[in-house]
Write an enzyme that holds these catalytic residues in place. Structure first.
Site, short mmCIF file in Angstrom:
data_model
loop_
_atom_site.label_atom_id
_atom_site.label_comp_id
_atom_site.label_asym_id
_atom_site.label_seq_id
_atom_site.Cartn_x
_atom_site.Cartn_y
_atom_site.Cartn_z
N GLN A 187 0.84 -1.20 0.00
CA GLN A 187 0.00 0.00 0.00
C GLN A 187 0.87 1.26 0.00
O GLN A 187 0.37 2.36 -0.15
CB GLN A 187 -0.89 0.02 1.24
CG GLN A 187 -1.89 -1.13 1.31
CD GLN A 187 -2.69 -1.09 2.61
OE1 GLN A 187 -3.40 -0.12 2.87
NE2 GLN A 187 -2.59 -2.12 3.42
N VAL A 226 3.70 4.09 -1.02
CA VAL A 226 4.09 4.78 -2.25
C VAL A 226 5.59 5.08 -2.28
O VAL A 226 6.08 5.66 -3.24
CB VAL A 226 3.27 6.07 -2.45
CG1 VAL A 226 1.80 5.73 -2.63
CG2 VAL A 226 3.45 7.05 -1.28
N ASP A 227 6.31 4.67 -1.24
CA ASP A 227 7.77 4.85 -1.23
C ASP A 227 8.45 3.73 -2.02
O ASP A 227 7.79 2.82 -2.52
CB ASP A 227 8.29 4.90 0.22
CG ASP A 227 7.99 3.60 0.99
OD1 ASP A 227 8.49 2.53 0.58
OD2 ASP A 227 7.25 3.65 2.00
N HIS A 230 -1.23 1.59 -4.41
CA HIS A 230 -1.67 2.98 -4.29
C HIS A 230 -0.75 3.97 -5.02
O HIS A 230 -0.77 5.16 -4.73
CB HIS A 230 -1.79 3.37 -2.81
CG HIS A 230 -2.85 2.59 -2.11
ND1 HIS A 230 -2.86 2.38 -0.74
CD2 HIS A 230 -3.96 1.94 -2.58
CE1 HIS A 230 -3.92 1.65 -0.41
NE2 HIS A 230 -4.59 1.37 -1.51
N GLY A 266 2.40 -4.57 9.02
CA GLY A 266 2.28 -3.13 9.24
C GLY A 266 1.07 -2.48 8.63
O GLY A 266 1.17 -1.39 8.06
N THR A 267 -0.08 -3.11 8.75
CA THR A 267 -1.30 -2.49 8.25
C THR A 267 -2.42 -2.64 9.26
O THR A 267 -2.54 -3.68 9.91
CB THR A 267 -1.73 -3.10 6.90
OG1 THR A 267 -3.02 -2.60 6.54
CG2 THR A 267 -1.78 -4.61 6.93
#
Length: 230
Positions: free
Chosen positions: A87, A89-90, A105, A170-171
């Protein structure tokens, strides 16, 4: 033949590298209301502010490094067919060496046309008002904002359906449709869920192991568990 290890990652895995999450900031992203910088409405209201916000996020990528969680995922490619669905964007998964990363995303290091969503360019520097595509249409960040469809979702569903092992890192499992992906996993495969504040998971038939810690510490534990499953 290597087993297919599918990994779903959220903001938590990047938080250890210094990238802030919505969850810990009461709906703010780096001090900005999400509605102002991560929705089509915010873009139409003030595109220059949105461009500036993502320019700052893009520059931040040059200051942060992958953490141990990212590194372990890259190392696992030696033993598994690893596919990451993120998820985030990095580019920290790519920086750590992971070779199969699907960004649900979007990506900070890409931009796209405001008119043709398939017109996508790699972009390293600041994106300014007046930067346009070949037809003169303004370029925008290649980010899936709240309220927009997720073009990569169908591909992500297929990947999860074919997984032999599923790891979730991590979500909060609150952002849809990404949070629904785990429900497409074969009910017979093992699932590992790593998060310091794990969400309750309902209606999942799989054998699930919840590991309530950071992505790095959790992946150290999971890496040992996976050796038993090779």
């Amino acid at each position: 033949m290597k087993k297919k290890l599918v990994v779903l990652t959220g903001a938590g895995i990047s938080a250890e590298s210094g990238i802030k999450t919505f969850r810990d900031a009461g709906g703010l992203w780096e001090g900005h209301n999400v509605k102002d910088v991560a929705t089509p409405e915010g873009w139409y209201r003030n595109p220059k502010m949105v461009l500036d916000f993502y320019n700052q996020r893009r520059q931040q990528l040059y200051e942060v490094q992958p953490n141990l969680g990212h590194q372990i995922l890259a190392e696992l490619e030696n033993d598994f067919d690893v596919q990451i669905i993120t998820q985030n964007v990095d580019n920290l998964h790519e920086k750590s060496g992971s070779s199969n990363v699907l960004h649900l995303h979007g990506e900070l290091l890409k931009v796209r046309s405001t008119v043709n969503r398939n017109y996508i360019l790699d972009w390293q520097d600041n994106l300014n008002f007046g930067d346009v595509d070949d037809n003169g249409n303004q370029l925008r960040p290649h980010i899936v904002w709240f309220g927009e469809e997720v073009p990569a979702l169908e591909e992500a569903v297929t990947i999860v359906e074919n997984a032999d092992i599923l790891v979730i890192i991590g979500t909060s499992l609150q952002v849809y449709p990404a949070a629904s992906l785990m429900n497409f996993a074969n009910p017979t495969i093992p699932v590992f869920y790593i998060d310091p504040k794990p969400a309750e998971i309902y209606n999942l038939q799989n054998d699930i192991k919840v590991i309530a810690t950071t992505g790095s510490k959790g992946m150290e534990i999971v890496q040992k568990e996976l050796k038993k499953l090779q």
